[in-house]
Design a protein around this motif. Sequence first.
Motif, PDB file in Angstrom:
ATOM      1  N   ASP A  33     -13.630   2.311   2.905  1.00  0.00           N
ATOM      2  CA  ASP A  33     -12.955   2.199   1.612  1.00  0.00           C
ATOM      3  C   ASP A  33     -13.993   1.810   0.561  1.00  0.00           C
ATOM      4  O   ASP A  33     -14.638   0.769   0.685  1.00  0.00           O
ATOM      5  CB  ASP A  33     -11.845   1.152   1.689  1.00  0.00           C
ATOM      6  CG  ASP A  33     -11.014   1.109   0.419  1.00  0.00           C
ATOM      7  OD1 ASP A  33     -10.166   1.994   0.227  1.00  0.00           O
ATOM      8  OD2 ASP A  33     -11.230   0.190  -0.396  1.00  0.00           O
ATOM      9  N   TYR A 133      -3.676   4.341   0.564  1.00  0.00           N
ATOM     10  CA  TYR A 133      -3.005   3.591   1.614  1.00  0.00           C
ATOM     11  C   TYR A 133      -2.226   4.494   2.559  1.00  0.00           C
ATOM     12  O   TYR A 133      -2.077   4.202   3.755  1.00  0.00           O
ATOM     13  CB  TYR A 133      -2.094   2.510   1.017  1.00  0.00           C
ATOM     14  CG  TYR A 133      -0.740   2.986   0.566  1.00  0.00           C
ATOM     15  CD1 TYR A 133       0.360   2.927   1.420  1.00  0.00           C
ATOM     16  CD2 TYR A 133      -0.554   3.506  -0.723  1.00  0.00           C
ATOM     17  CE1 TYR A 133       1.614   3.357   1.013  1.00  0.00           C
ATOM     18  CE2 TYR A 133       0.684   3.940  -1.138  1.00  0.00           C
ATOM     19  CZ  TYR A 133       1.771   3.870  -0.270  1.00  0.00           C
ATOM     20  OH  TYR A 133       2.999   4.319  -0.679  1.00  0.00           O
ATOM     21  N   ARG A 137      -2.625   4.771   6.600  1.00  0.00           N
ATOM     22  CA  ARG A 137      -1.515   4.737   7.555  1.00  0.00           C
ATOM     23  C   ARG A 137      -1.599   5.916   8.525  1.00  0.00           C
ATOM     24  O   ARG A 137      -1.420   5.753   9.731  1.00  0.00           O
ATOM     25  CB  ARG A 137      -0.168   4.732   6.828  1.00  0.00           C
ATOM     26  CG  ARG A 137       0.142   3.436   6.080  1.00  0.00           C
ATOM     27  CD  ARG A 137       1.590   3.441   5.550  1.00  0.00           C
ATOM     28  NE  ARG A 137       2.549   3.597   6.632  1.00  0.00           N
ATOM     29  CZ  ARG A 137       3.063   2.593   7.344  1.00  0.00           C
ATOM     30  NH1 ARG A 137       2.696   1.347   7.097  1.00  0.00           N
ATOM     31  NH2 ARG A 137       3.928   2.836   8.313  1.00  0.00           N
ATOM     32  N   ASN A 158      -6.641  -0.339  -2.039  1.00  0.00           N
ATOM     33  CA  ASN A 158      -6.061   0.424  -0.935  1.00  0.00           C
ATOM     34  C   ASN A 158      -5.695  -0.467   0.242  1.00  0.00           C
ATOM     35  O   ASN A 158      -4.657  -0.265   0.881  1.00  0.00           O
ATOM     36  CB  ASN A 158      -7.035   1.513  -0.483  1.00  0.00           C
ATOM     37  CG  ASN A 158      -7.176   2.623  -1.504  1.00  0.00           C
ATOM     38  OD1 ASN A 158      -6.209   3.048  -2.119  1.00  0.00           O
ATOM     39  ND2 ASN A 158      -8.396   3.096  -1.699  1.00  0.00           N
ATOM     40  N   ASN A 161      -2.572  -2.468  -0.703  1.00  0.00           N
ATOM     41  CA  ASN A 161      -1.375  -1.609  -0.653  1.00  0.00           C
ATOM     42  C   ASN A 161      -0.976  -1.290   0.782  1.00  0.00           C
ATOM     43  O   ASN A 161       0.213  -1.211   1.108  1.00  0.00           O
ATOM     44  CB  ASN A 161      -1.626  -0.312  -1.413  1.00  0.00           C
ATOM     45  CG  ASN A 161      -1.622  -0.497  -2.920  1.00  0.00           C
ATOM     46  OD1 ASN A 161      -1.116  -1.499  -3.432  1.00  0.00           O
ATOM     47  ND2 ASN A 161      -2.201   0.441  -3.645  1.00  0.00           N
ATOM     48  N   LEU A 162      -1.953  -1.103   1.642  1.00  0.00           N
ATOM     49  CA  LEU A 162      -1.654  -0.856   3.049  1.00  0.00           C
ATOM     50  C   LEU A 162      -0.903  -2.039   3.659  1.00  0.00           C
ATOM     51  O   LEU A 162       0.092  -1.854   4.368  1.00  0.00           O
ATOM     52  CB  LEU A 162      -2.964  -0.611   3.812  1.00  0.00           C
ATOM     53  CG  LEU A 162      -2.874  -0.642   5.344  1.00  0.00           C
ATOM     54  CD1 LEU A 162      -2.030   0.515   5.863  1.00  0.00           C
ATOM     55  CD2 LEU A 162      -4.281  -0.605   5.960  1.00  0.00           C
ATOM     56  N   SER A 165       2.719  -2.093   2.752  1.00  0.00           N
ATOM     57  CA  SER A 165       3.432  -0.818   2.861  1.00  0.00           C
ATOM     58  C   SER A 165       4.544  -0.913   3.904  1.00  0.00           C
ATOM     59  O   SER A 165       4.516  -1.750   4.803  1.00  0.00           O
ATOM     60  CB  SER A 165       2.465   0.312   3.213  1.00  0.00           C
ATOM     61  OG  SER A 165       1.867   0.102   4.485  1.00  0.00           O
ATOM     62  N   GLY A 175       2.980  -1.991   7.212  1.00  0.00           N
ATOM     63  CA  GLY A 175       1.533  -1.930   7.079  1.00  0.00           C
ATOM     64  C   GLY A 175       0.832  -3.057   7.816  1.00  0.00           C
ATOM     65  O   GLY A 175      -0.178  -2.838   8.501  1.00  0.00           O
TER      66      GLY A 175
END
Length: 341
Positions: A33, A133, A137, A158, A161-162, A165, A175
């Motif tokens: 990332d 994200y 996943r 990211n 957000n993961l 999630s 997530g």
Amino acid sequence: MKRLLIIVLLLSAVSCGQKDPAPGGEPVRIIFDTDLGNDIDDVLALQMLLNYEKEGRAELLGITLCKANPATIAFTDGYCRFDGRGDIPLGYAYDGVTPEDGTYLLPTLEASFGGEPLLRPARTIDSGLPEGYKLLRRLLAAQPDASVVLVAVGPLTNIGNLLVSEADEFSSLSGRDLVAAKVRRVVTMAGLFGDEFDFPEYNVVCDLEASHRTFELCPVPLTTTGWEVGNLLPYPHESILTDFGDPEAHPLPVAYRHYMQMPYDRPTWDLTAVLEAVEPGKWFDRSPKGTIRIAADGRSSFEASETGMQEYLVIPQEKAAAALQALVNCTTGKNLKDMNP
């Protein structure tokens, strides 16, 4: 600085890839990332990963981009194609931070050599890339349990957000539960530790909410390399000019020379995260286990505890020259043929 460089050049025997990075000597499964386009160290860190993959030490599963500038998609795609990895899955933070162009994305995308474009991207902002994200996943759901190392070297959009999630078409797990199931370790370049400096670190404050989510919700061991580590290890500009063939014919030296006026030796912040992710425990010392906390203003602190799963890297002065030589060798691919997985 000059003394350190002289010591580094004398350590020619030091190489990238001297220790098995995963149980059984298997390649480390990595998702990268990055905010490529902000600082030049992201490009050097990407080149390290591509070199590690060539020698069978890492498997680069995908790249998620946390810089919300369309040129980062084209640059990353073109760069990976230049290195023979045009098939690498890409994700993008459409709602991310740092939308500015920066200094090297556009000039490198426009560069040519021998009358031909240097980079030939096939993917752009119009290619319908998944949200960062969402790609995380999808990639994680397809991997064996406890097998992936997440390497995050930019704002933690990211990753944050993961972690919050919900279940989707890729996995019935949240997530956080998905990370707990599939991720062996998270390695970030974020924060600032020790007593020498005191300010909020860039990656942390760029997306403060995501930083809080990452350090507060991460359910697996997390190692971060703080600003002070890469700052102690400046990448020698001489390598940029001599180790990649004609510097006009390779996108790394082209981008490096556009980022700032040469000559300059840029700290290796993001590179240290890659080195630690693939070769854990070899080049750096570590703090005790504990918890990393992010204050409201973005400053980072650490609290040791027996139950903590977080730590930060430490670089003693006596290890600096060897670590820097390892970073240079891994970035250039030096001694690649002599390295055994």
